[in-house]
Motif scaffolding. Structure first.
Motif, PDB file in Angstrom:
ATOM      1  N   GLY A 111      57.547  44.610  44.959  1.00  0.00           N
ATOM      2  CA  GLY A 111      56.791  45.142  43.820  1.00  0.00           C
ATOM      3  C   GLY A 111      56.330  44.053  42.875  1.00  0.00           C
ATOM      4  N   GLY A 112      57.261  43.080  42.594  1.00  0.00           N
ATOM      5  CA  GLY A 112      56.861  41.979  41.715  1.00  0.00           C
ATOM      6  C   GLY A 112      55.742  41.145  42.306  1.00  0.00           C
ATOM      7  N   ALA A 113      55.850  40.916  43.625  1.00  0.00           N
ATOM      8  CA  ALA A 113      54.790  40.142  44.280  1.00  0.00           C
ATOM      9  C   ALA A 113      53.460  40.875  44.209  1.00  0.00           C
ATOM     10  CB  ALA A 113      55.171  39.862  45.728  1.00  0.00           C
ATOM     11  N   VAL A 114      53.516  42.208  44.420  1.00  0.00           N
ATOM     12  CA  VAL A 114      52.276  42.981  44.354  1.00  0.00           C
ATOM     13  C   VAL A 114      51.685  42.933  42.959  1.00  0.00           C
ATOM     14  CG1 VAL A 114      51.322  45.309  44.511  1.00  0.00           C
ATOM     15  CG2 VAL A 114      52.896  44.480  46.261  1.00  0.00           C
ATOM     16  N   LEU A 115      52.535  43.112  41.935  1.00  0.00           N
ATOM     17  CA  LEU A 115      52.034  43.063  40.563  1.00  0.00           C
ATOM     18  C   LEU A 115      51.460  41.684  40.221  1.00  0.00           C
ATOM     19  CD1 LEU A 115      54.801  45.092  38.658  1.00  0.00           C
ATOM     20  CD2 LEU A 115      52.472  45.808  39.233  1.00  0.00           C
ATOM     21  N   GLY A 116      52.158  40.644  40.659  1.00  0.00           N
ATOM     22  CA  GLY A 116      51.657  39.284  40.381  1.00  0.00           C
ATOM     23  C   GLY A 116      50.337  39.012  41.075  1.00  0.00           C
TER      24      GLY A 116
ATOM     25  N   GLY B  77      48.188  41.273  41.999  1.00  0.00           N
ATOM     26  CA  GLY B  77      47.162  42.072  41.339  1.00  0.00           C
ATOM     27  C   GLY B  77      46.696  41.433  40.047  1.00  0.00           C
ATOM     28  N   TYR B  78      47.634  40.856  39.299  1.00  0.00           N
ATOM     29  CA  TYR B  78      47.268  40.203  38.042  1.00  0.00           C
ATOM     30  C   TYR B  78      46.366  38.993  38.312  1.00  0.00           C
ATOM     31  CZ  TYR B  78      47.693  37.515  33.759  1.00  0.00           C
ATOM     32  OH  TYR B  78      47.423  36.779  32.638  1.00  0.00           O
ATOM     33  N   LEU B  79      46.788  38.183  39.296  1.00  0.00           N
ATOM     34  CA  LEU B  79      45.982  37.011  39.630  1.00  0.00           C
ATOM     35  C   LEU B  79      44.597  37.398  40.157  1.00  0.00           C
ATOM     36  CD1 LEU B  79      48.671  34.738  41.334  1.00  0.00           C
ATOM     37  CD2 LEU B  79      47.714  34.537  39.024  1.00  0.00           C
ATOM     38  N   ALA B  80      44.560  38.449  40.987  1.00  0.00           N
ATOM     39  CA  ALA B  80      43.270  38.897  41.500  1.00  0.00           C
ATOM     40  C   ALA B  80      42.386  39.409  40.369  1.00  0.00           C
ATOM     41  CB  ALA B  80      43.464  39.986  42.550  1.00  0.00           C
ATOM     42  N   GLY B  81      42.988  40.138  39.447  1.00  0.00           N
ATOM     43  CA  GLY B  81      42.210  40.631  38.310  1.00  0.00           C
ATOM     44  C   GLY B  81      41.655  39.499  37.467  1.00  0.00           C
ATOM     45  N   GLN B  82      42.517  38.491  37.218  1.00  0.00           N
ATOM     46  CA  GLN B  82      42.045  37.340  36.454  1.00  0.00           C
ATOM     47  C   GLN B  82      40.922  36.592  37.182  1.00  0.00           C
ATOM     48  OE1 GLN B  82      42.913  36.420  33.299  1.00  0.00           O
ATOM     49  NE2 GLN B  82      43.977  38.401  33.282  1.00  0.00           N
ATOM     50  N   TYR B  83      41.047  36.507  38.509  1.00  0.00           N
ATOM     51  CA  TYR B  83      40.017  35.828  39.302  1.00  0.00           C
ATOM     52  C   TYR B  83      38.690  36.586  39.216  1.00  0.00           C
ATOM     53  CZ  TYR B  83      37.533  33.975  43.353  1.00  0.00           C
ATOM     54  OH  TYR B  83      36.600  33.415  44.175  1.00  0.00           O
ATOM     55  N   VAL B  84      38.770  37.925  39.366  1.00  0.00           N
ATOM     56  CA  VAL B  84      37.554  38.730  39.288  1.00  0.00           C
ATOM     57  C   VAL B  84      36.916  38.631  37.908  1.00  0.00           C
ATOM     58  CG1 VAL B  84      36.663  41.095  39.364  1.00  0.00           C
ATOM     59  CG2 VAL B  84      38.284  40.302  41.098  1.00  0.00           C
TER      60      VAL B  84
END
Length: 519
Positions: A19-24, A26-33
């Motif tokens: 779960g932590g890996a998924v959240l991390g 997702g956060y990184l992907a969101g920041q990239y987008v």
């Protein structure tokens, strides 16, 4: 309870890690987008600013072209008027008519009559070859009482010489006819050629200025100057940086228009006069012709000057009238005040500008646009001015090509002498340096602005200022000037590797968009 909680975390630690890996992620992907979106917005904003800056510079360039033509056109006009002194021929015709009236009605009556006009003179002796001049001697040529015998003999000899050199009325009217038409037509050719030459020159220099500005702004600053305030003005109001950074070369390049103003227009006179003599030579000034007939004769003159077929027009060489040959370039620079001696002063930068200008003048697109400009100018002269002033056809429509059809002007006839008078007066309007209706009509041709846009926004490789510290800098042109006449985003490295000249390709695209877009 604490032990139970520990056991629960221990049993589910794998789920927590996933779960932590998924959240991390997702956060990184969101920041990239979000970063990409912000970068895209910034790039679009920069492209929009660059495109607007390019458009603004281009529009200012075209206004400069108009003012430049109006400023230097009177020089060519003066040279052409001096080379074809139609007014002097008219004065001689009027003087001869006044002398005939003086002999027939007496000095007291002729002294109160007004000077005859062109049409009145034509009514009296309009080119009749059967009428010859007589041996009339002006009163000022008669020896006064008390003059010595030697002086009287010299006066008689002078009168005899003037009698022999005096032209007949038929000769004067033929000279008047050929001269007035040749002068008006030559001024039209000079106006259109000067308009195109000025557009080429100022748009080439404007392109250099644009590229110099873009590269200077895009080049990385040295590390030790990061906190230094830069006071350099890269906008259009910086006189020293105007049209690039080689001001002396630009001055020399612009001064080459001296050739057209002083030599090219005179060479044009010979070319046009020959065609006018072939077409209008046998036309009697007292003859009445329709406007349609006059238009056909004008077209015949143009065919002899420009070419009767499209292939002949495409191969017609206008370069000798616009630019001096290489052997005369130094002399032209000296005559225009750009150099103190006639020794070779052509630098490599100036040579590159001259060569590209020559290539543009010899291109088929130049001839195509020139033909359209000439169509507009000749139409304004014949279908608007002569039809209204000579044939008295009212201007009831802006579409001058349909004026005759609307008011039934096909059957209207007028004496050739009346049209000659309009040709004489319109010559001054064609070469006017202010309120020039002919220049306004020429600049309304859409292809002229399209041609200027292609010159401005293509062939960047000629002036790519690639050097130390500028590698990899992309020269942004947006979608080109005026809605996509350029070549899109041009990378300096890619452009330098291309062997083909993109000008004709860009011009083809511009013509392809003519039906769908307004230039």
């Amino acid at each position: 309870m604490i032990q139970g909680t520990r056991r629960w975390f221990r049993r589910n630690r794998t789920n927590f890690a996933i779960g932590g890996a998924v959240l991390g992620a997702g956060y990184l992907a969101g920041q990239y987008v979000l970063g990409k979106i912000s970068e895209a917005r910034q790039r679009m904003g920069e492209e929009r600013v660059a495109k607007e800056n390019l458009r603004r510079r281009f529009e200012q360039n075209q206004e400069d072209c108009t003012f430049t033509v109006l400023a230097i056109l009177p020089t060519a006009t003066e040279n052409i008027l001096d080379a074809i002194p139609v007014e002097q021929v008219l004065e001689e015709l009027q003087r001869q008519k006044a002398e005939r009236l003086a002999r027939s009605v007496g000095p007291s009556e002729i002294g109160t009559s007004a000077a005859p006009s062109v049409a009145d003179t034509a009514d009296d002796d309009g080119g009749s070859s059967s009428i010859q001049t007589d041996g009339y001697v002006h009163a000022s040529q008669v020896a006064i009482e008390g003059e010595s015998v030697t002086g009287g003999a010299e006066g008689s000899q002078t009168a005899s010489d003037e009698k022999k050199s005096k032209k007949t009325k038929a000769q004067l009217w033929s000279e008047m006819k050929i001269g007035s038409i040749t002068r008006a037509f030559t001024l039209i050719y000079t106006l259109c050629l000067l308009t195109l030459l000025t557009r080429i020159q100022l748009n080439l220099l404007g392109r250099r200025n644009y590229l110099a500005s873009v590269v200077s702004l895009a080049a990385p600053q040295p590390a030790n100057e990061g906190s230094r305030i830069n006071l350099e003005n890269n906008d259009d109001d910086n006189f020293e940086q105007a049209y690039g950074n080689d001001f002396e070369t630009n001055r020399r390049y612009l001064s080459l228009s001296w050739w057209l103003l002083h030599r090219g227009c005179i060479d044009l006179i010979d070319r046009v006069r020959g065609a006018v003599k072939e077409v209008f030579g046998l036309l009697n000034p007292r003859e009445e012709i329709t406007l349609e007939k006059l238009s056909e004769l004008t077209l015949e003159v143009r065919k002899r000057v420009e070419g009767a077929t499209e292939e002949e027009r495409r191969t017609c060489k206008w370069l000798p009238f616009l630019l001096p040959p290489p052997s005369q370039e130094s002399a032209v620079l000296h005559a225009s005040g750009m150099s103190s001696s006639s020794s070779p002063t052509t630098t490599s930068s100036l040579r590159r500008l001259i060569d590209e200008t020559s290539d543009l003048i010899d291109s088929p697109s130049f001839t195509h646009v020139l033909t359209l400009l000439l169509d507009a100018a000749f139409s304004h002269l014949v279908d608007t001015k002569i039809s209204h002033l000579s044939y008295k056809i009212p201007l009831v429509s802006e579409d001058s090509a349909r004026v005759q059809e609307i008011v039934g002007g096909d059957g209207v006839k007028a004496k050739v002498a009346n049209s000659l008078a309009v040709f004489c007066r319109q010559a001054h309007g064609i070469g006017a340096g202010a309120n020039n209706e002919y220049l306004e009509r020429v600049e309304q041709v859409r292809h002229l602005e399209a041609f200027a846009a292609v010159v401005y926004s293509s062939n960047f490789e000629y002036e790519s200022p690639v050097g130390e510290g500028t590698e990899g800098v992309a020269v942004q042109t947006g979608e080109g000037v005026e809605g996509g006449l350029g070549e899109g985003d041009v990378d300096v490295k890619e452009v330098e590797s291309k062997k083909d000249d993109p000008f004709e390709s860009a011009w083809g695209k511009a013509l392809a968009k003519e039906d769908g877009k307004q230039f």
